[in-house]
Write a protein that holds these residues in place. Sequence first.
Motif, mmCIF file in Angstrom:
data_model
loop_
_atom_site.group_PDB
_atom_site.id
_atom_site.type_symbol
_atom_site.label_atom_id
_atom_site.label_comp_id
_atom_site.label_asym_id
_atom_site.label_seq_id
_atom_site.Cartn_x
_atom_site.Cartn_y
_atom_site.Cartn_z
ATOM 1 N N PHE A 31 33.592 49.959 -12.235
ATOM 2 C CA PHE A 31 34.716 50.852 -12.528
ATOM 3 C C PHE A 31 35.769 50.257 -13.379
ATOM 4 C CE2 PHE A 31 38.863 52.550 -11.407
ATOM 5 C CZ PHE A 31 38.673 53.826 -11.859
ATOM 6 N N ALA A 82 49.052 42.208 -22.676
ATOM 7 C CA ALA A 82 47.908 42.484 -22.074
ATOM 8 C C ALA A 82 47.218 41.137 -21.542
ATOM 9 C CB ALA A 82 46.850 43.555 -22.179
ATOM 10 N N ALA A 83 47.003 40.443 -22.677
ATOM 11 C CA ALA A 83 46.436 39.248 -22.551
ATOM 12 C C ALA A 83 46.963 38.077 -21.902
ATOM 13 C CB ALA A 83 45.985 38.578 -23.921
ATOM 14 N N LEU A 130 47.782 47.821 -22.189
ATOM 15 C CA LEU A 130 46.810 48.113 -23.116
ATOM 16 C C LEU A 130 47.077 49.615 -23.805
ATOM 17 C CD1 LEU A 130 43.282 46.924 -22.197
ATOM 18 C CD2 LEU A 130 44.618 46.292 -24.262
ATOM 19 N N SER A 170 38.319 39.019 -13.079
ATOM 20 C CA SER A 170 38.866 40.586 -12.751
ATOM 21 C C SER A 170 38.072 41.618 -13.728
ATOM 22 C CB SER A 170 40.364 40.688 -12.901
ATOM 23 O OG SER A 170 40.817 41.890 -12.731
ATOM 24 N N ILE A 219 40.017 42.619 -16.770
ATOM 25 C CA ILE A 219 39.670 41.301 -17.803
ATOM 26 C C ILE A 219 38.586 41.604 -18.501
ATOM 27 C CG2 ILE A 219 39.839 39.060 -18.283
ATOM 28 C CD1 ILE A 219 41.534 38.558 -15.932
ATOM 29 N N ALA A 247 46.663 38.552 -18.215
ATOM 30 C CA ALA A 247 45.397 38.148 -18.003
ATOM 31 C C ALA A 247 45.327 36.594 -17.765
ATOM 32 C CB ALA A 247 44.336 38.734 -18.981
ATOM 33 N N ILE A 270 48.087 45.080 -16.633
ATOM 34 C CA ILE A 270 47.077 44.948 -17.976
ATOM 35 C C ILE A 270 46.595 46.162 -18.510
ATOM 36 C CG2 ILE A 270 45.003 43.978 -18.970
ATOM 37 C CD1 ILE A 270 45.058 41.772 -16.741
ATOM 38 N N VAL A 271 46.169 47.043 -17.733
ATOM 39 C CA VAL A 271 45.865 48.364 -18.060
ATOM 40 C C VAL A 271 46.910 49.286 -18.944
ATOM 41 C CG1 VAL A 271 45.018 50.656 -17.662
ATOM 42 C CG2 VAL A 271 44.193 48.505 -16.397
ATOM 43 N N MET A 275 47.056 35.496 -14.822
ATOM 44 C CA MET A 275 46.417 35.570 -13.590
ATOM 45 C C MET A 275 45.125 34.576 -13.308
ATOM 46 S SD MET A 275 45.735 39.517 -13.551
ATOM 47 C CE MET A 275 44.323 39.313 -12.154
ATOM 48 N N LEU A 276 44.545 34.317 -14.565
ATOM 49 C CA LEU A 276 43.334 33.421 -14.512
ATOM 50 C C LEU A 276 44.071 31.873 -14.142
ATOM 51 C CD1 LEU A 276 41.193 34.231 -17.502
ATOM 52 C CD2 LEU A 276 40.779 34.630 -15.078
ATOM 53 N N ILE A 278 43.655 50.803 -6.911
ATOM 54 C CA ILE A 278 44.593 51.750 -7.672
ATOM 55 C C ILE A 278 44.706 52.888 -6.809
ATOM 56 C CG2 ILE A 278 44.557 50.704 -9.883
ATOM 57 C CD1 ILE A 278 42.490 53.111 -10.434
ATOM 58 N N PRO A 300 46.226 43.595 -12.278
ATOM 59 C CA PRO A 300 45.217 44.163 -13.071
ATOM 60 C C PRO A 300 45.679 45.658 -13.524
ATOM 61 C CG PRO A 300 44.223 43.472 -11.236
ATOM 62 C CD PRO A 300 45.707 43.420 -10.988
ATOM 63 N N GLY A 330 41.726 39.985 -8.321
ATOM 64 C CA GLY A 330 41.337 40.859 -9.778
ATOM 65 C C GLY A 330 40.893 42.201 -9.193
ATOM 66 N N GLU A 331 40.840 42.403 -7.938
ATOM 67 C CA GLU A 331 40.325 43.659 -7.659
ATOM 68 C C GLU A 331 41.072 44.953 -8.236
ATOM 69 O OE1 GLU A 331 37.665 44.500 -6.330
ATOM 70 O OE2 GLU A 331 38.087 46.428 -6.130
ATOM 71 N N TYR A 332 40.408 46.108 -8.592
ATOM 72 C CA TYR A 332 41.177 47.063 -9.292
ATOM 73 C C TYR A 332 40.703 48.427 -8.807
ATOM 74 C CZ TYR A 332 42.485 50.081 -13.289
ATOM 75 O OH TYR A 332 43.061 51.126 -13.996
ATOM 76 N N GLY A 333 39.600 48.711 -8.805
ATOM 77 C CA GLY A 333 38.775 49.960 -8.461
ATOM 78 C C GLY A 333 39.394 50.601 -7.004
#
Lengths: 308, 281
Positions: free
Chosen positions: B213, A277-278, A269, B108, B111, A281, A265-266, A284-285, A248, A262, A242-245
């Motif tokens: 973030f 997007a959902a 959106l 995440s 999410i 998600a 998803i952005v 992934m879940l 990217i 992730p 799930g890592e994003y920051g």
Amino acid sequence: MTTDSPISAGDARLETNGRSAHQIKPEGFKPPKATHRTQHVLPGFHASLGITLTYLSLIVLLPLVALVLRPWEAGLDGFIRTVTDERVLKALQLSFTTAFWAAVVNLFAGLIVAWVLTRYEFPGKKIIDAIVDLPFALPTAVAGVSLSSLYAPNGWVGSLFDPMGIKIAYTPIGIFIALVFIGLPFVVRSVQPVLAEFDAEVEEAALTLGATPMQTAIRVILPSLAPALITGFSLAFARAVGEYGSVIFIAGNMPYISEISPLLIVIKLEEFDYAGAASVAIAMLALSFTILLVTNFVQVLLSRRGRA
Amino acid sequence: MKVKAPEAPKSPAAIALLAFALFWIALVIVLPLVNVLFEAFRTGVAPYLAAILEPDAISAIKLTLLVAAIAVPLNAVFGIAAAWCITRFEFRGKGLLLSVLDLPFTLSPVISGLVWILLFGAHGWFGAWLDAHNIRIVFALPGLVIATVLVTLPFVARELIPLMLDQGTDEEIAAVTLGARGWDVFFRITLPNIKWALTYGVLLCTARAMGEFGAVSIVSGHIRGLTNTLPLHIEVLYNEYNTVAAFATASILAGLAIVTLILKTLLEWRFADELAAHRRH
């Protein structure tokens, strides 16, 4: 969810259902548990439970219900179309494979770091021990920009590999590097306490019976660490998926190549495709939970074997 | 049972393991941290100061502090309430409650942001209603706060629950038996017993709240000077190739992370007995 007394009253009523009165056996009535008395002694049960349930419902459950209900706007077909789209499949595949390999690397590196921190005495050990938690404390965006500049072709590390024709930043290797960074403490902190508590007599027995230190480590100590290692692995893996920051900035974010789930998803959106997007998600879940269930199962098997 | 005491590494294998561990930590953890400071001061102190004193940076700092100042106390009060009912009473569904409590850790960050858009975004469940009543949640302060609250929800509760289970209820029951009232029991018995674990939980919660973030990025809308927190400000600057300013901003958060680590380590050393069992060193 109420206090014990109405529940036991309810149980008693259930016992009565479908039976005539004379069939009710005395053991059908459970005596109140020892903790039952505590409830009446200590104050604040209803208030604290009320706050807890309201808060969790509003902050966690309601949003998750919105998430679970959203993908079906265009029916099951819509959901399937979204998650089997090639770009989505590539992103899911990328997220899960890089997370897996990063967790594998962290499994070995984390084990060695935990071993060194519990077994050896050396100057600066307490500082090293504390600094292992940095990936927990450092905001992911900070890690992201820093790793990206380090591993870019003109960065400190990237420039060492660039002449060999190896690009790290802006490729899946860069994603892997970021996930290794954020995952390390999970393995170290899972293994460290178990290793610190390991019974020295078992180890001495192995050594006395003629095992080499290497054999003792691999055949006596390692098996007892297996459950902790699996815990650390699955925590690192789940976090990495799930890592994003931290990812990217270094990923390059090329569709089909270095675009993580992730981020997709952005992007959906931003296109106001809420259902899409959902859907990503939920996919992934679902995948994460399946993998966690499998690792849990493996853990149970291993601990059974350990006991036999 | 005796436990093996750590000793100086003697065998070649031990030295090799130690060398590898130190090399790995230096490469994976220390190098990225040092690099932040290096890049931030690359062109000297003046551009650094200019970057962190610029109005957008100042408003990002203020917003970050404001969001944390709302989200952390909410989660602290929730954490105390949750720990109180979970560790002091028996009730049905406690296991389920604990699983729900842990859920935010497994989501995440993206999410954790997405769900608020699904509820309060323009096409969300309550989007039209909010719009009609002129209430802004996403792309505004309330959105930043609830996303942060969701992400940091378990921190305080997760610190308090193991400790309060460990401590048991004897002292509190004694106080009640001797005639103490509800809040007296809490403020005179429970709170002094849990104060360091609470501090520890609040510390971790604050650090995460200020550094979050992913979730915040989704609900923020990236309106400069208005809805950009510090981590988002870094992203904006970095994407504009304003590297020095991005790293100057990043160095503030890196400093915060180091302070967090120092305080956390001090708490672990000084108050080991008063923190949850798994934190004892």
